[in-house]
Design a protein around this motif. Structure first.
Motif, PDB file in Angstrom:
ATOM      1  N   PRO A  36       0.665  -1.392   0.132  1.00 39.45           N
ATOM      2  CA  PRO A  36      -0.093   0.192  -0.179  1.00 39.45           C
ATOM      3  C   PRO A  36       0.671   1.182   0.165  1.00 39.45           C
ATOM      4  O   PRO A  36       1.985   1.185   0.285  1.00 39.45           O
ATOM      5  N   LYS A  37       0.400   2.314  -0.280  1.00 42.96           N
ATOM      6  CA  LYS A  37       1.077   3.439  -0.696  1.00 42.96           C
ATOM      7  C   LYS A  37       0.682   4.446   0.730  1.00 42.96           C
ATOM      8  O   LYS A  37       1.587   5.213   0.913  1.00 42.96           O
ATOM      9  N   ASP A  38      -0.202   4.086   1.115  1.00 43.19           N
ATOM     10  CA  ASP A  38      -0.584   5.258   2.608  1.00 43.19           C
ATOM     11  C   ASP A  38       0.265   4.648   3.778  1.00 43.19           C
ATOM     12  O   ASP A  38       0.219   3.341   3.742  1.00 43.19           O
ATOM     13  N   LEU A  39       0.449   5.416   4.551  1.00 41.50           N
ATOM     14  CA  LEU A  39       1.344   4.877   5.945  1.00 41.50           C
ATOM     15  C   LEU A  39       0.683   4.199   6.765  1.00 41.50           C
ATOM     16  O   LEU A  39       1.255   3.007   7.289  1.00 41.50           O
ATOM     17  N   ALA A  40      -0.988   4.291   7.044  1.00 40.15           N
ATOM     18  CA  ALA A  40      -1.606   3.547   8.000  1.00 40.15           C
ATOM     19  C   ALA A  40      -1.851   2.299   7.635  1.00 40.15           C
ATOM     20  O   ALA A  40      -1.498   1.338   8.411  1.00 40.15           O
ATOM     21  N   ARG A  41      -1.965   1.962   6.131  1.00 45.65           N
ATOM     22  CA  ARG A  41      -1.965   0.484   5.901  1.00 45.65           C
ATOM     23  C   ARG A  41      -0.453  -0.216   5.960  1.00 45.65           C
ATOM     24  O   ARG A  41      -0.430  -1.495   6.155  1.00 45.65           O
ATOM     25  N   GLN A  42       0.504   0.662   5.437  1.00 45.11           N
ATOM     26  CA  GLN A  42       1.931   0.081   5.691  1.00 45.11           C
ATOM     27  C   GLN A  42       2.249  -0.202   7.034  1.00 45.11           C
ATOM     28  O   GLN A  42       2.727  -1.421   7.393  1.00 45.11           O
ATOM     29  N   GLN A  43       1.775   0.340   7.892  1.00 48.59           N
ATOM     30  CA  GLN A  43       2.044   0.338   9.577  1.00 48.59           C
ATOM     31  C   GLN A  43       1.078  -1.131   9.822  1.00 48.59           C
ATOM     32  O   GLN A  43       1.791  -1.922  10.802  1.00 48.59           O
ATOM     33  N   ALA A  44      -0.058  -1.170   9.428  1.00 51.99           N
ATOM     34  CA  ALA A  44      -0.742  -2.435   9.483  1.00 51.99           C
ATOM     35  C   ALA A  44      -0.221  -3.715   9.062  1.00 51.99           C
ATOM     36  O   ALA A  44      -0.247  -4.754   9.671  1.00 51.99           O
ATOM     37  N   ALA A  45       0.366  -3.575   7.900  1.00 52.09           N
ATOM     38  CA  ALA A  45       1.079  -4.656   7.121  1.00 52.09           C
ATOM     39  C   ALA A  45       2.425  -5.088   8.070  1.00 52.09           C
ATOM     40  O   ALA A  45       2.514  -6.245   8.306  1.00 52.09           O
ATOM     41  N   ALA A  46       2.957  -3.850   8.473  1.00 49.70           N
ATOM     42  CA  ALA A  46       4.230  -4.338   9.143  1.00 49.70           C
ATOM     43  C   ALA A  46       3.771  -5.099  10.500  1.00 49.70           C
ATOM     44  O   ALA A  46       4.565  -5.727  10.978  1.00 49.70           O
ATOM     45  N   SER A  47       2.691  -4.486  11.342  1.00 49.91           N
ATOM     46  CA  SER A  47       2.330  -4.957  12.513  1.00 49.91           C
ATOM     47  C   SER A  47       2.145  -6.737  12.501  1.00 49.91           C
ATOM     48  O   SER A  47       2.700  -7.543  13.220  1.00 49.91           O
ATOM     49  N   VAL A  48       1.515  -7.030  11.327  1.00 48.25           N
ATOM     50  CA  VAL A  48       1.333  -8.386  11.110  1.00 48.25           C
ATOM     51  C   VAL A  48       2.645  -9.169  10.684  1.00 48.25           C
ATOM     52  O   VAL A  48       2.861 -10.411  10.972  1.00 48.25           O
ATOM     53  N   GLY A  49       3.212  -8.480   9.765  1.00 45.38           N
ATOM     54  CA  GLY A  49       4.082  -9.142   9.025  1.00 45.38           C
ATOM     55  C   GLY A  49       5.522  -9.258   9.948  1.00 45.38           C
ATOM     56  O   GLY A  49       6.366 -10.239   9.818  1.00 45.38           O
ATOM     57  N   GLN A  50       5.931  -8.247  10.772  1.00 49.32           N
ATOM     58  CA  GLN A  50       6.802  -8.354  11.748  1.00 49.32           C
ATOM     59  C   GLN A  50       6.954  -9.704  12.698  1.00 49.32           C
ATOM     60  O   GLN A  50       8.038 -10.140  12.695  1.00 49.32           O
ATOM     61  N   GLY A  51       5.813  -9.955  13.341  1.00 51.40           N
ATOM     62  CA  GLY A  51       5.694 -11.046  13.956  1.00 51.40           C
ATOM     63  C   GLY A  51       5.938 -12.321  13.150  1.00 51.40           C
ATOM     64  O   GLY A  51       6.572 -13.133  13.531  1.00 51.40           O
ATOM     65  N   LEU A  52       5.502 -12.390  11.943  1.00 49.86           N
ATOM     66  CA  LEU A  52       5.648 -13.627  11.139  1.00 49.86           C
ATOM     67  C   LEU A  52       7.063 -13.674  10.615  1.00 49.86           C
ATOM     68  O   LEU A  52       7.632 -14.781  10.560  1.00 49.86           O
ATOM     69  N   LEU A  53       7.782 -12.684  10.528  1.00 48.90           N
ATOM     70  CA  LEU A  53       9.278 -12.456   9.974  1.00 48.90           C
ATOM     71  C   LEU A  53      10.179 -13.080  11.165  1.00 48.90           C
ATOM     72  O   LEU A  53      10.922 -14.155  10.911  1.00 48.90           O
ATOM     73  N   VAL A  54      10.008 -12.522  12.371  1.00 45.02           N
ATOM     74  CA  VAL A  54      10.737 -13.046  13.312  1.00 45.02           C
ATOM     75  C   VAL A  54      10.372 -14.456  14.066  1.00 45.02           C
ATOM     76  O   VAL A  54      11.457 -14.987  14.373  1.00 45.02           O
ATOM     77  N   ALA A  55       9.268 -14.623  13.686  1.00 44.78           N
ATOM     78  CA  ALA A  55       9.142 -16.161  14.224  1.00 44.78           C
ATOM     79  C   ALA A  55       9.621 -17.089  13.268  1.00 44.78           C
ATOM     80  O   ALA A  55      10.205 -18.160  13.617  1.00 44.78           O
ATOM     81  N   ARG A  56       9.812 -16.747  11.944  1.00 49.51           N
ATOM     82  CA  ARG A  56      10.460 -17.325  10.983  1.00 49.51           C
ATOM     83  C   ARG A  56      11.785 -17.417  11.287  1.00 49.51           C
ATOM     84  O   ARG A  56      12.323 -18.619  11.115  1.00 49.51           O
ATOM     85  N   TYR A  57      12.246 -16.330  11.443  1.00 49.97           N
ATOM     86  CA  TYR A  57      13.832 -16.213  11.790  1.00 49.97           C
ATOM     87  C   TYR A  57      13.984 -17.187  13.110  1.00 49.97           C
ATOM     88  O   TYR A  57      15.139 -17.953  12.997  1.00 49.97           O
ATOM     89  N   THR A  58      13.288 -17.254  14.125  1.00 47.59           N
ATOM     90  CA  THR A  58      13.397 -17.854  15.468  1.00 47.59           C
ATOM     91  C   THR A  58      13.476 -19.520  15.053  1.00 47.59           C
ATOM     92  O   THR A  58      14.482 -20.149  15.654  1.00 47.59           O
ATOM     93  N   ALA A  59      12.553 -19.806  14.279  1.00 47.87           N
ATOM     94  CA  ALA A  59      12.381 -21.396  14.145  1.00 47.87           C
ATOM     95  C   ALA A  59      13.398 -21.716  13.186  1.00 47.87           C
ATOM     96  O   ALA A  59      14.009 -22.635  13.631  1.00 47.87           O
ATOM     97  N   SER A  60      14.114 -20.845  12.305  1.00 50.97           N
ATOM     98  CA  SER A  60      15.139 -21.325  11.486  1.00 50.97           C
ATOM     99  C   SER A  60      16.422 -21.295  12.134  1.00 50.97           C
ATOM    100  O   SER A  60      17.161 -22.570  12.043  1.00 50.97           O
ATOM    101  N   PHE A  61      16.773 -20.351  12.948  1.00 48.83           N
ATOM    102  CA  PHE A  61      18.194 -20.319  13.734  1.00 48.83           C
ATOM    103  C   PHE A  61      17.895 -21.408  14.829  1.00 48.83           C
ATOM    104  O   PHE A  61      19.079 -22.084  15.211  1.00 48.83           O
TER     105      PHE A  61
END
Length: 373
Positions: free
Chosen positions: A72-97
């Protein structure tokens, strides 16, 4: 022949872009994450090397779960996507490492965390302690709360500044491009630039501005700029594709190697110069410009001709000459509305009239960086 500074590096910052971790439509690619983790875990397995991972991908990872077809181009939806995605990203790294018994620590930063003196020290202590305890820091911009005014804007620049912050020996920038080319790499007749010894080596080279996948914010322009920032701060850089990470970290001839061009320093002024967004400006008279730029002196009220913008004490501001050219940047000690009454007056006079709190610099030299001409 192996690149000496690469093979000797003990503390290494590795930055990976969204396009190297996700699909074009969003969502993490577990195989790509695992492949990167395999390389990094092997590098640090002997216990002699430390890795700090600056990872993009939070917003991209959150697209598909939220039903978004594109970033998305607007900051609010970028922040919403980051909120969901950051947890998924770190969970993936945690499991992989975890496959290698490596603990992961998440560190989210905004520019405010790194341009202000106390915040800068705290960020350094946190990252240094994580490394001392054997954990691998995963750093990202704090997209869920960062506003336009306190954003780094791209993780390439963030990685360069983190490399300076943690006093790294090497920065490795990984993306979907295997180096800097002397032209469009998709066209015949172009060749990879194996080494950059200084800015002159890239004069006349047209640098592309967009990546292939379309899920990130950077391009080759931001990577070269990040490499320039790190090299000027004394940190050599290798820029290559994520698929060649192992070769890059082994010192083999892959990607583009940027020699360090400046001396390493432990101060935070690099952040002030490259990561802060000025909230206003102070216009200086000719004498104050000379004192700040040539004499490296603090800025006193007597040398200020005008004030622009609406800022608070502690905010970054530009220092400009009479023509409007920015000559320096610093953290101001007064609110914008306080400064007009100080213009052109001595600190002794101000202290006598307004009290001892006004017998001080508007911008202290320790909180000031002179900008390149």
């Amino acid at each position: 022949m192996a690149r000496q500074y690469v093979t000797e590096a003990r503390r290494i910052v590795v930055k990976v872009g969204s396009s190297s971790l996700t699909t074009a439509s969003g969502g993490l690619d577990a195989d790509r994450v695992d492949a990167l983790v395999d390389v990094l875990a092997k590098v640090r397995s002997g216990g002699e090397k430390e890795i700090v991972l600056v990872s993009s991908g939070a917003i991209a990872a959150g697209l598909a779960p939220l039903g978004l077809a594109r970033r998305p181009k607007d900051l609010a939806r970028q922040q919403a996507a980051a909120s969901v995605g950051q947890g998924l990203l770190v969970a993936r790294y945690t499991a992989s490492f975890a496959r290698y018994g490596v603990r992961v620590g998440q560190v989210l930063l905004t520019t405010d965390d790194t341009s202000r003196r106390a915040h800068y020290r705290n960020a350094y202590r946190t990252l240094d302690q994580l490394l001392a305890m054997g954990a691998l820091p995963v750093v990202n911009e704090n997209d869920t709360v960062a506003t336009d005014e306190i954003r780094f804007g791209d993780n390439d620049r963030l990685a360069a500044l983190v490399a300076h912050l943690v006093r790294a020996d090497l920065l490795v920038l990984l993306s979907d491009v295997d180096g800097v080319y002397d032209g469009d790499p998709s066209k015949p007749g172009t060749s990879r630039i194996a080494e950059v010894r200084g800015p002159a080596d890239l004069e006349g080279v047209e640098i592309g501005s967009a990546g292939k996948a379309g899920v990130g914010t950077g391009g080759m322009v931001t990577k070269v700029e990040a490499a320039r920032i790190a090299a000027a701060a004394g940190v050599p850089v290798v820029l290559t594709s994520a698929s060649r990470a192992a070769d890059a970290l082994a010192g083999r001839d892959t990607g583009t190697y940027f020699r360090h061009t400046g001396r390493r320093s432990a101060d935070r002024l690099l952040w002030l110069a490259h990561a802060s967004t000025p909230r206003g400006a102070l216009v200086l008279d000719d004498g104050a410009v000379r004192a700040v730029v040539e004499g490296r002196k603090s800025l006193l009220p007597a040398g200020i001709a005008a004030v622009e913008g609406d800022f608070g004490a502690g905010d970054p501001v530009e220092l400009r000459d009479a023509s409007g050219r920015a000559v320096a940047r610093g953290l101001v000690n007064f609110d914008a509305k306080e400064i007009p009454q100080l213009l052109g007056r001595s600190t002794r006079e101000l202290a006598k009239e307004l009290g001892p709190a006004y017998e001080r610099e508007v911008v202290h030299r320790d909180d000031l960086v002179v900008l390149e001409a």
